[in-house]
Design an enzyme around this catalytic site. Sequence first.
Site, PDB file in Angstrom:
ATOM      1  N   LYS A   1       3.482 -16.171 -35.157  1.00  0.00           N
ATOM      2  CA  LYS A   1       2.736 -16.172 -33.904  1.00  0.00           C
ATOM      3  C   LYS A   1       2.354 -17.606 -33.529  1.00  0.00           C
ATOM      4  CE  LYS A   1      -1.535 -14.275 -31.894  1.00  0.00           C
ATOM      5  NZ  LYS A   1      -2.671 -13.362 -32.127  1.00  0.00           N
ATOM      6  N   SER A  21      -2.716  -9.856 -28.850  1.00  0.00           N
ATOM      7  CA  SER A  21      -2.118 -11.128 -28.525  1.00  0.00           C
ATOM      8  C   SER A  21      -0.865 -11.443 -29.333  1.00  0.00           C
ATOM      9  CB  SER A  21      -3.151 -12.245 -28.718  1.00  0.00           C
ATOM     10  OG  SER A  21      -3.629 -12.277 -30.048  1.00  0.00           O
ATOM     11  N   SER A  36      -5.057  -7.272 -31.905  1.00  0.00           N
ATOM     12  CA  SER A  36      -3.864  -8.085 -31.722  1.00  0.00           C
ATOM     13  C   SER A  36      -2.778  -7.988 -32.780  1.00  0.00           C
ATOM     14  CB  SER A  36      -4.252  -9.555 -31.550  1.00  0.00           C
ATOM     15  OG  SER A  36      -5.122  -9.708 -30.468  1.00  0.00           O
TER      16      SER A  36
END
Length: 476
Positions: free
Chosen positions: A88, A163, A187
């Site tokens: 990420k 996210s 997330s």
Amino acid sequence: MKDQSNSNNDPIYYQEATTLAKLIRNKEISSVEVVQAHLDRIAEINPRINGVVTLMGEQALKSAALADKAVSSGEELGPLHGVPFSIKDAIDTAGVPTKRGSKIFEDFIPEKDATVVTRMKNAGAIPLMKTNIPEFSAHWESDNLVTGRSLNPWNPDRTPGGSSGGESAVIAAGLSPIGLGSDVAISLRGPAAFTGISALKATHGRVPYTGHFPQALSRFWHIGPMARTVRDVALGYSIINGADGIDGYGIFAKDAAPATFRIPGQKIRVGWVSDTAFGPVDPEITTAIKATAKLLADVGCDVAEVRLPFMENTDWLTPYFNLVYGELVPYMQQYTRGRESELHFIGKATMDYPLLNAAEYVKAEATIEKLRMHFAGYFQEYDVLLCPVNPMTATGHGLNEYIVDGKTVSAYHVMTATAPFNMTGLPALSVPVRLSSETLPINIQLVSRWFDEATILALGEKIQTGSEAYGKHPIN
């Protein structure tokens, strides 16, 4: 979409990370072949889902060649030796851009790897890509002004979530076998549910937060593994957990054990709940939870439907987000002041969030502490909570409202069943179980008492391998 079995008949890019590591170790396939297969997959599929931010292809092939030499020379190999992984883009990678979903940081290049990246490398895994996020990781969809919007590989008209949405999309579509995401309200688990993969948010402090942006809110943030199977998630977790001597919350040894209120020899006690605690919930998701409860009973658990009175008709999200933004906004002002015109609407909405005064902040803090005590009481009576992840399947892009079971709810409702476990720091696992009538993934969530990741990982693997979703992929 074509269903494919989760077996060695799958193409390389849909093999489990554990399987790939075994094949590489046994010289049945080379690391170079594995990395190249994923690079070819990225070239073909990423234009359709936009999950990749920065590709490290050239270096990954060089690392794969070195990994193959290590196999040939009989060196000691790590558990993910020669296997590529994704990261990420809020997690630092030395010498590789970490854009944080923002024009403000699009040229930022960290000097050091995050602790979790170092640990994956030490386990033999090869960094392959950074994946897309919303600006500052502060939204439940993955969209920004630097790399744009990520799309769900099951249906491009739907979001893969946020996210860690780019991460979930690339793993679901076979661009990466295993990766690192993070979670402050939804997330890890939410994007996993929207794309039909698995993700673990371990007990807060189990996995070091060192090298993740933003540094603010570290008392609520969790870094965790994401993969298509619970088995791979368990392996990833075994690699990245444990104190690093830097993160002041990540102080726990790998073998830190949970308190238990179960009598020796007693069956694992599972309580399940859906609408009464987290409603409204899509009826198809509630049906999946009931089916999972039956499966757990069939494998020997003591299963019962439960009520969580403290969750009913109680708004826990508002005080939590008052705390989250109350800490995030002042922290981010050092970066955004004078550069407001460069912010995506997500960043602008973040910085415009109305802040509490000191008395209101203390009241919100006290409210969240009550929730922790409520769940402590629940886990005296039960070992596991089975519940929804998201109350709905993958939603359309950019919506402010959703209709769930005939009721109109705010977009914040997507976090109703995930944020409570960030507030309390409890471990929670997202497990894919079936596809909806719209051919969208449905996951269930398993929550255990603090430090008891082992129980939900073991149950999660049984659930997944016995589910309708096992081995199904979104894109040929």
